[in-house]
Design an enzyme around this catalytic site. Structure first.
Site, short mmCIF file in Angstrom:
data_model
loop_
_atom_site.label_atom_id
_atom_site.label_comp_id
_atom_site.label_asym_id
_atom_site.label_seq_id
_atom_site.Cartn_x
_atom_site.Cartn_y
_atom_site.Cartn_z
N TRP A 15 0.82 -1.21 0.00
CA TRP A 15 0.00 0.00 0.00
C TRP A 15 0.86 1.27 0.00
CZ3 TRP A 15 -3.71 2.05 -2.05
CH2 TRP A 15 -4.59 2.98 -1.51
N LYS A 188 -13.54 -4.21 9.08
CA LYS A 188 -13.78 -4.90 7.81
C LYS A 188 -12.75 -6.01 7.59
CE LYS A 188 -10.37 -3.48 4.95
NZ LYS A 188 -9.54 -4.37 4.09
N THR A 245 -13.55 -6.18 0.42
CA THR A 245 -12.64 -7.14 1.06
C THR A 245 -13.31 -8.46 1.38
OG1 THR A 245 -11.79 -5.14 2.13
CG2 THR A 245 -10.73 -7.18 2.69
N SER A 251 -8.01 -10.05 -1.36
CA SER A 251 -7.82 -9.58 0.01
C SER A 251 -7.01 -10.61 0.78
CB SER A 251 -9.19 -9.42 0.69
OG SER A 251 -9.08 -9.55 2.09
N ARG A 252 -5.93 -10.16 1.44
CA ARG A 252 -5.12 -11.07 2.24
C ARG A 252 -5.95 -11.63 3.39
NH1 ARG A 252 -0.97 -7.23 2.05
NH2 ARG A 252 -2.58 -5.94 3.02
N1 LIG Z 1 -2.17 -4.01 0.49
C1 LIG Z 1 -3.30 -3.32 0.28
O1 LIG Z 1 -4.00 -3.49 -0.75
C2 LIG Z 1 -3.75 -2.33 1.32
C3 LIG Z 1 -4.68 -1.36 0.94
C4 LIG Z 1 -5.13 -0.44 1.90
C5 LIG Z 1 -4.62 -0.47 3.19
N2 LIG Z 1 -3.69 -1.42 3.51
C6 LIG Z 1 -3.15 -1.37 4.88
O2 LIG Z 1 -1.84 -0.79 4.80
C7 LIG Z 1 -1.04 -1.26 5.90
C8 LIG Z 1 0.27 -1.78 5.34
O3 LIG Z 1 -0.04 -2.97 4.66
P1 LIG Z 1 0.65 -3.38 3.27
O4 LIG Z 1 -0.37 -4.19 2.54
O5 LIG Z 1 1.27 -2.22 2.61
O6 LIG Z 1 1.85 -4.31 3.81
P2 LIG Z 1 2.40 -5.60 3.08
O7 LIG Z 1 1.62 -6.78 3.57
O8 LIG Z 1 2.48 -5.33 1.63
O9 LIG Z 1 3.90 -5.67 3.65
C9 LIG Z 1 4.12 -5.84 5.01
C10 LIG Z 1 4.75 -4.57 5.54
O10 LIG Z 1 4.99 -4.75 6.93
C11 LIG Z 1 6.28 -4.24 7.21
N3 LIG Z 1 6.85 -4.87 8.40
C12 LIG Z 1 6.94 -6.19 8.69
N4 LIG Z 1 7.55 -6.36 9.87
C13 LIG Z 1 7.82 -5.12 10.35
C14 LIG Z 1 8.45 -4.62 11.52
N5 LIG Z 1 8.86 -5.45 12.48
N6 LIG Z 1 8.58 -3.29 11.67
C15 LIG Z 1 8.14 -2.43 10.72
N7 LIG Z 1 7.52 -2.82 9.58
C16 LIG Z 1 7.39 -4.17 9.41
C17 LIG Z 1 7.11 -4.58 5.99
O11 LIG Z 1 8.28 -3.79 5.96
C18 LIG Z 1 6.10 -4.24 4.89
O12 LIG Z 1 6.19 -2.85 4.59
C19 LIG Z 1 -1.89 -2.32 6.61
O13 LIG Z 1 -2.52 -1.75 7.74
C20 LIG Z 1 -2.95 -2.69 5.56
O14 LIG Z 1 -4.16 -3.13 6.18
C21 LIG Z 1 -3.25 -2.35 2.62
O1 LIG Z 2 -5.62 -7.38 1.48
P1 LIG Z 2 -6.43 -6.79 2.61
O2 LIG Z 2 -7.46 -7.73 3.17
O3 LIG Z 2 -5.51 -6.20 3.67
O4 LIG Z 2 -7.28 -5.56 2.01
C1 LIG Z 2 -6.58 -4.55 1.35
C2 LIG Z 2 -7.33 -3.24 1.53
O5 LIG Z 2 -7.55 -2.95 2.90
C3 LIG Z 2 -8.63 -3.23 0.77
O6 LIG Z 2 -9.30 -1.99 0.98
#
Ligand SMILES: NC(=O)c1ccc[n+]([C@@H]2O[C@H](COP(=O)([O-])OP(=O)(O)OC[C@H]3O[C@@H](n4cnc5c(N)ncnc54)[C@H](O)[C@@H]3O)[C@@H](O)[C@H]2O)c1
Ligand SMILES: O=P(O)(O)OC[C@H](O)CO
Length: 330
Positions: A15, A188, A245, A251-252
């Site tokens: 993200w 969610k 999601t 969605s993970r």
């Molecule tokens: N991936 C999406 O589509 C998406 C969309 C919207 C919001 N989000 C939210 O964004 C946030 C980040 O998720 P993401 O999907 O970018 O992550 P990701 O699953 O792609 O990657 C995991 C992240 O966690 C970090 N991490 C792991 N261990 C760590 C540690 N000990 N200290 C600091 N960082 C650490 C890694 O460096 C990496 O940046 C989450 O809260 C997620 O819910 C994700």
């Molecule tokens: O892959 P998820 O389940 O973390 O969802 C990603 C975003 O939060 C969708 O809005």
């Protein structure tokens, strides 16, 4: 009028990288901090992030650093670190006054704090905002149409940040309801695990629709009790993200639930993961917060027990189905 031009991104996951690319796609300079040296190297040398956002070409104007101090002096920072790791990273941010825009979705274990709560304790004078909604990172990075909620206590800041982040395919809707946006995003994720479970267990689409509807009722009960606005929960950050999601294995959280529904253990599914399914972290936290507040969240509580390995899928589904009948609005 407040304006924001130079953005930094804290977090090189899917993200954070997608948001950085959103802002850098037109050639604007964007600096991203990543925890992993391999991510920083790949972004700077190859303009890609194969670890967390494979297949997404990145703009050459998107640069990465492994030093948080390099993010000083920018106009605003998008903070995209998973909630379990957020507090430690925030503590290492350089002293600054630029607004922090929280993009992570979850509630912190132990403190029962959302990202804004954590930040307010560390930076009492700094403007804070929340960016949350139905946004798969890969789709945003690919420039597909997306709408999202951008909430800040000060409506002028919310409007200015929404203008600064808006692109032809990326539409932020300004709000002043940060807690509503945070609760929508955190709950969610848990409900997506539940929907994945019924999918993996082959329990049908009626069951999924029931979980989305009754899960939205739980989200609303919990949110209203904590000061969220109903229209936020019924908007992009709540219902919008819930629909996205809970209906896609992109969605993970949903995918984790599918594994649980197929009978795989949470321990095995969570072991050695690089990517996060934030609902697995938040489920026990929100379940406990709800209990402490006398708020009935049976689906959330069930997901927490399943993720903890305290019950099996068949028993959990049976327990939900055998709950006493109740009026829908109750
Ligand atoms: N991936 C999406 O589509 C998406 C969309 C919207 C919001 N989000 C939210 O964004 C946030 C980040 O998720 P993401 O999907 O970018 O992550 P990701 O699953 O792609 O990657 C995991 C992240 O966690 C970090 N991490 C792991 N261990 C760590 C540690 N000990 N200290 C600091 N960082 C650490 C890694 O460096 C990496 O940046 C989450 O809260 C997620 O819910 C994700
Ligand atoms: O892959 P998820 O389940 O973390 O969802 C990603 C975003 O939060 C969708 O809005």
């Amino acid at each position: 009028m407040t304006s924001f031009a130079r953005f930094g991104v804290v977090g090189g996951g899917a993200w954070g990288t997608a948001l950085a690319q959103l802002l850098a796609a037109d050639g604007a300079p964007v600096l991203l901090w990543a925890r992993e040296a391999e991510v920083t190297a790949a972004i700077n040398a190859e303009h890609r992030n194969p670890l967390f956002l494979p297949g997404a070409p990145l703009s050459p104007s998107l640069r990465a650093t492994g030093d948080l101090a390099d993010l000083a002096g920018l106009d605003a920072l998008l903070v995209v670190v998973p909630v379990p790791y957020l507090r430690a990273v925030l503590a290492d941010l350089p002293t600054d006054t630029a607004p922090l825009i929280f993009c992570s979705k979850g509630m912190e274990a132990g403190s029962f704090a959302f990202p804004v709560d954590i930040a307010r304790a560390l930076f009492p004078e700094r403007p804070l905002a929340v960016l949350s909604g139905p946004t798969f990172a890969h789709e945003v990075a690919a420039g597909l149409p997306t709408a999202i909620t951008l909430a800040a206590a000060d409506p002028a800041i919310a409007d200015a940040l929404a203008r600064a982040l808006a692109r032809p395919h990326f539409r932020p809707y300004a709000s002043t309801d940060m807690i509503g946006a945070e609760i929508g995003g955190a709950v969610k994720n848990i409900l997506a695990i539940a929907c994945g479970i019924v999918d993996g267990a082959g329990l049908g689409l009626n069951a999924r629709a029931a979980l989305i509807s009754r899960g939205f009722a739980e989200m609303t009960r919990f949110g209203l009790a904590r000061g969220a606005q109903a229209e936020t929960l019924a908007g992009l950050a709540g219902l919008g993200d819930l629909v996205l999601t809970c209906t896609s294995s992109n969605s993970r959280n949903f995918a984790l639930g599918q594994g649980l529904g197929r009978g795989e253990s949470a321990a095995v599914l969570m072991r050695d993961r690089r990517t996060v399914a934030e609902g697995a972290f938040s489920a026990p936290v929100i379940a406990e917060a709800a209990r402490a507040g006398g708020i009935d969240m049976p689906i959330t509580d069930t997901v927490a027990r399943l993720v903890a390995g305290e019950t099996g899928v068949a028993q959990a589904i049976q327990a939900l189905l055998s709950r006493p009948l109740r009026r829908e609005g109750a």
